[in-house]
Design a protein around this motif. Structure first.
Motif, short mmCIF file in Angstrom:
data_model
loop_
_atom_site.label_atom_id
_atom_site.label_comp_id
_atom_site.label_asym_id
_atom_site.label_seq_id
_atom_site.Cartn_x
_atom_site.Cartn_y
_atom_site.Cartn_z
N GLU A 1 35.50 -0.37 54.05
CA GLU A 1 35.98 -1.73 54.37
C GLU A 1 36.76 -1.73 55.68
O GLU A 1 36.61 -2.63 56.51
CB GLU A 1 36.86 -2.27 53.24
CG GLU A 1 36.12 -2.54 51.93
CD GLU A 1 35.79 -1.27 51.16
OE1 GLU A 1 36.40 -0.21 51.46
OE2 GLU A 1 34.92 -1.33 50.27
N GLU A 2 37.59 -0.71 55.88
CA GLU A 2 38.37 -0.62 57.11
C GLU A 2 37.46 -0.38 58.31
O GLU A 2 37.64 -1.00 59.37
CB GLU A 2 39.40 0.51 56.99
CG GLU A 2 40.54 0.21 56.04
CD GLU A 2 41.46 1.41 55.84
OE1 GLU A 2 42.66 1.20 55.61
OE2 GLU A 2 40.97 2.56 55.92
N ALA A 3 36.49 0.51 58.15
CA ALA A 3 35.57 0.81 59.25
C ALA A 3 34.79 -0.43 59.67
O ALA A 3 34.53 -0.64 60.86
CB ALA A 3 34.61 1.93 58.83
N ASN B 1 40.03 8.78 58.74
CA ASN B 1 39.48 8.71 57.38
C ASN B 1 39.53 7.29 56.82
O ASN B 1 40.09 7.04 55.75
CB ASN B 1 40.24 9.66 56.44
CG ASN B 1 40.01 11.11 56.80
OD1 ASN B 1 38.90 11.51 57.15
ND2 ASN B 1 41.07 11.91 56.74
N LEU B 2 38.96 6.36 57.56
CA LEU B 2 38.95 4.96 57.15
C LEU B 2 38.05 4.74 55.95
O LEU B 2 37.05 5.44 55.76
CB LEU B 2 38.46 4.08 58.31
CG LEU B 2 39.24 4.16 59.63
CD1 LEU B 2 38.63 3.18 60.63
CD2 LEU B 2 40.71 3.87 59.42
N ALA C 1 47.04 6.07 65.96
CA ALA C 1 47.95 7.16 65.59
C ALA C 1 47.26 8.51 65.66
O ALA C 1 47.81 9.48 66.19
CB ALA C 1 48.51 6.92 64.19
N VAL C 2 46.02 8.60 65.14
CA VAL C 2 45.33 9.90 65.16
C VAL C 2 44.90 10.27 66.58
O VAL C 2 44.91 11.46 66.95
CB VAL C 2 44.13 9.94 64.18
CG1 VAL C 2 44.57 9.73 62.76
CG2 VAL C 2 43.06 8.94 64.57
N ILE C 3 44.51 9.28 67.38
CA ILE C 3 44.15 9.56 68.76
C ILE C 3 45.35 10.08 69.53
O ILE C 3 45.25 11.03 70.32
CB ILE C 3 43.56 8.31 69.44
CG1 ILE C 3 42.19 7.97 68.84
CG2 ILE C 3 43.43 8.52 70.95
CD1 ILE C 3 41.57 6.69 69.38
N LEU D 1 40.16 13.14 66.95
CA LEU D 1 39.11 12.15 67.07
C LEU D 1 39.38 11.00 66.12
O LEU D 1 40.03 11.17 65.08
CB LEU D 1 37.75 12.77 66.74
CG LEU D 1 37.35 14.02 67.54
CD1 LEU D 1 35.97 14.50 67.10
CD2 LEU D 1 37.37 13.74 69.02
N ALA D 2 38.88 9.81 66.45
CA ALA D 2 39.12 8.63 65.63
C ALA D 2 38.65 8.83 64.19
O ALA D 2 39.22 8.26 63.26
CB ALA D 2 38.45 7.41 66.25
#
Length: 365
Positions: free
Chosen positions: A185-187, A181-182, A169-171, A176-177
């Motif tokens: 845990e998400e990253a 703001n992951l 969505a942000v791309i 930028l990825a």
């Protein structure tokens, strides 16, 4: 070892800067795609604290922290689709910890610019767009591979896909990825993709002694570039790659005089390396003794056991305690034994957060 990829448009001074950093002799000619294969060089991090501590201890060896720099072929518009040496370039850069983006910051009709004129924001946008488009392709392919597992109800696949949706969505918004703001845990769920625009980026504005540097012309291009980089959540440093490269042949004690004669105010390479440390959230601690004095790199917030792991895993797994003193306090006291007698050496446990400039001794079982 920390690994940084030097990137930028063709002919902006990437290879010259690499030569200056590593004192290597990779080609640096005035035409696009001169750098075909990535050149790699290991650079000792300059740190006067290390030298002073080694002198205090009478160390036989002095070992600085090190950074591996990779000089990668120039990136052009369309690289994500294979233009220039795009695919090969993007494959090389995925392996680095951070990106050093060299941006031309001077006007000179004798030095070719791939777009005909110097405009830092446009140059940054071209590179970042290509990196983002490559990331979008990686995300799309990964989501396609997850389809079967998602249909099978596998929780890990569903969780990963949700994170990939955020990044996608942000791309698609032209960001930028990192803008997703992951959470940590998400990253972690998408770490294996090595997305290019998830990596920290440090911008190096490359000027030229005796040239028409944008920060001296004051026509607005420099200030706009500063604001743009800050809007990306990144840092920038000024460097004069050509001058720093020429300084490789100048005696250490004469370099400051040489810079003054050329109107170069700061040591661009030290400034660059300090910027890289800030960008990556890194600090340095030291060990010192008669045999060697050594600098160790750890992340900001590292605990004593985590810092010990930089030396050996036993220092983390079998950690008992650490003896700690600030480097400047140790120098002022004159010796380890004197610092102990004065009560300046502290005993710290597992929860101690290491500070930049700490001198440490680890005790383990």
């Amino acid at each position: 070892m920390l690994k940084i990829g030097i990137v930028g448009l063709p002919n902006v001074g990437k290879s010259t800067l690499f030569n200056a950093l590593t004192k290597a002799a990779v080609p640096a000619e005035n035409y696009p795609f001169c750098t075909i294969d990535p050149s790699v060089g290991v650079v000792g991090v300059p740190d006067e604290r290390l030298t002073k501590l080694a002198g205090l201890s009478g160390s036989e060896k002095t070992i600085p922290a090190a950074i591996e720099f990779v000089d990668i072929a120039g990136l052009v518009k369309g690289a994500s689709e294979g233009e220039g040496l795009g695919n090969q370039f993007l494959s090389n850069i995925r392996e680095v910890d951070a990106i050093l983006e060299v941006v031309r910051f001077f006007d000179d009709p004798d030095v070719t610019h791939v777009h005909g004129e110097v405009e830092p924001i446009r140059d940054i946008e071209v590179i970042n767009l290509e990196l983002s488009l490559s990331d979008r392709e990686s995300v799309t392919k990964r989501r396609e591979k997850l389809t079967r597992d998602i249909r099978a109800g596998m929780k890990e696949a569903v969780a990963e896909d949700e994170v990939l949706k955020k990044v996608e969505a942000v791309i698609n918004e032209g960001k930028l990825a990192r803008a997703a703001n992951l959470t940590p845990e998400e990253a972690k769920l998408i770490k294996s993709l090595n997305l290019l625009t998830m990596k920290p980026i440090l911008y190096a504005f490359n000027g030229k002694s005796g040239g028409h540097n944008l920060n001296e012309i004051k026509d607005g291009r420099a200030d706009k570039a500063y604001e743009y980089v800050e809007s990306l959540g990144s840092e920038y440093v000024h460097v004069d790659a050509r001058t720093e490269h020429e300084l490789n042949d100048v005696a250490e004690g004469d370099k400051d005089v040489f810079r003054q004669e050329l109107g170069v105010q700061v040591d661009g390479l030290e400034s660059l390396i300090r910027g890289a440390y800030r960008t990556l959230g890194l600090i340095t601690y030291f060990t010192t003794g008669p045999k060697e004095t050594r600098a160790w790199t750890v992340t900001v917030g590292a605990t004593a056991p985590e810092a010990g792991a930089a030396i050996h895993n036993d220092f983390k797994d079998k950690f008992i305690r650490a003896e700690v003193v600030g480097w400047d306090t140790l120098l002022a006291d004159g010796s380890w034994s004197a610092a102990r007698d004065k009560g300046d050496i502290r005993t710290e446990g597992k929860t101690y957060v290491v500070k930049d400039g700490d001198v440490m001794v680890f005790l383990h079982s």
